[in-house]
Each structure stands twice: as C-alpha cells, then as structure tokens.
Design a protein around this motif. Sequence first.
Motif, PDB file in Angstrom:
ATOM      1  N   LYS A 198       0.765   5.654  -0.480  1.00 52.10           N
ATOM      2  CA  LYS A 198      -0.046   6.868  -0.527  1.00 52.10           C
ATOM      3  C   LYS A 198       0.754   7.942  -1.234  1.00 52.10           C
ATOM      4  O   LYS A 198       1.974   7.999  -1.126  1.00 52.10           O
ATOM      5  N   HIS A 199       0.061   8.769  -1.947  1.00 52.57           N
ATOM      6  CA  HIS A 199       0.658   9.933  -2.601  1.00 52.57           C
ATOM      7  C   HIS A 199       1.760   9.546  -3.579  1.00 52.57           C
ATOM      8  O   HIS A 199       2.874  10.056  -3.513  1.00 52.57           O
ATOM      9  N   GLU A 200       1.443   8.651  -4.487  1.00 59.77           N
ATOM     10  CA  GLU A 200       2.401   8.265  -5.521  1.00 59.77           C
ATOM     11  C   GLU A 200       2.568   9.446  -6.456  1.00 59.77           C
ATOM     12  O   GLU A 200       1.627   9.855  -7.118  1.00 59.77           O
TER      13      GLU A 200
ATOM     14  N   GLN B  77       0.859  -1.187   0.000  1.00 60.19           N
ATOM     15  CA  GLN B  77       0.000   0.000   0.000  1.00 60.19           C
ATOM     16  C   GLN B  77       0.894   1.236   0.000  1.00 60.19           C
ATOM     17  O   GLN B  77       1.794   1.350   0.825  1.00 60.19           O
TER      18      GLN B  77
ATOM     19  N   ASN C 277       4.829   7.313   0.382  1.00 61.68           N
ATOM     20  CA  ASN C 277       5.020   6.601   1.642  1.00 61.68           C
ATOM     21  C   ASN C 277       4.156   5.349   1.628  1.00 61.68           C
ATOM     22  O   ASN C 277       3.064   5.353   1.081  1.00 61.68           O
ATOM     23  N   GLY C 278       4.654   4.283   2.244  1.00 62.09           N
ATOM     24  CA  GLY C 278       3.841   3.089   2.305  1.00 62.09           C
ATOM     25  C   GLY C 278       4.585   1.882   2.824  1.00 62.09           C
ATOM     26  O   GLY C 278       5.643   1.996   3.438  1.00 62.09           O
TER      27      GLY C 278
END
Length: 134
Positions: A55-57, A53, A119-120
């Motif tokens: 976020k914010h790719e 998972q 982040n992930g």
Amino acid sequence: MGYKEKRDDFMYTHDYEIISYQVDFEKGTFIFNIKGEQGQKKQIIFKEVLSYQFKHEMPYSIILDLKELPLAYFFSQNKKVLEDKERWSIRYKSPLELKTKIESMGLKYYNLYASYGMNGWILAESCELRVIED
C-alpha cells in the motif's frame, strides 16, 4: 500474541531507503534496491514469490522493519485476500484449501514496515540480503 521475534543482523535494513523494486514473474523474484544513510547499497531478494501486496507505493519510503512472521499471522490478518480468487496463481476451491496449499509449499510470510509509504507483505520461499559493492 505470544510470538517471539527473531532478529538476524544480516537482515538488518532499518533506516534504509527503498530506491526501487522489480518483480520478475518468470523467475518468481521480487527485488528491493535499498540505500543506507551513508550511501551503502543492498538488495533484498525474495525468491519463489507466490503473492504480495503493498500500500502507498511512493518514493522516499524508509524501512522501519522487515519481519518474517508465522504463516498463522498471514491467515488471520488476510481473510479477505484468501477469498479473492482473482489474485492467486494457483487453483483452489475454498480458502481452507488455499491455506493448505500455501502451507505445503513451504512459503514464509514477510512483512515490510516503512515510515513513509510502501507497507505490505510478501509470501515467498525465501528472502536474502545482498550487499552491493561499488
């Protein structure tokens, strides 16, 4: 929290920019292509990936740290993820059963921290760093 961090210089990726990544579901791999400030290129290769998972790719994400954390952290920080049956490629009846299956698979919990997006985490059997020679 009582966790003592391991540091392996071989896995050093601080300040590397994430150029691209690819997921190969057939091979079960997740590969980050990264580049250092001096133009040196590396790949972070996760093998036997069960789930991930991010976020914010977004472009220009700079890696602050890549850590292997205890599976107990994954279970405590991702209770809603464990309850979401649609995200898992294995069958289970309860989050406790899923937890037991993940533990028996010998998976590791990797956290990626970036200064700008991306982040992930990844649950995978292993992670290696490969230097790319031009």
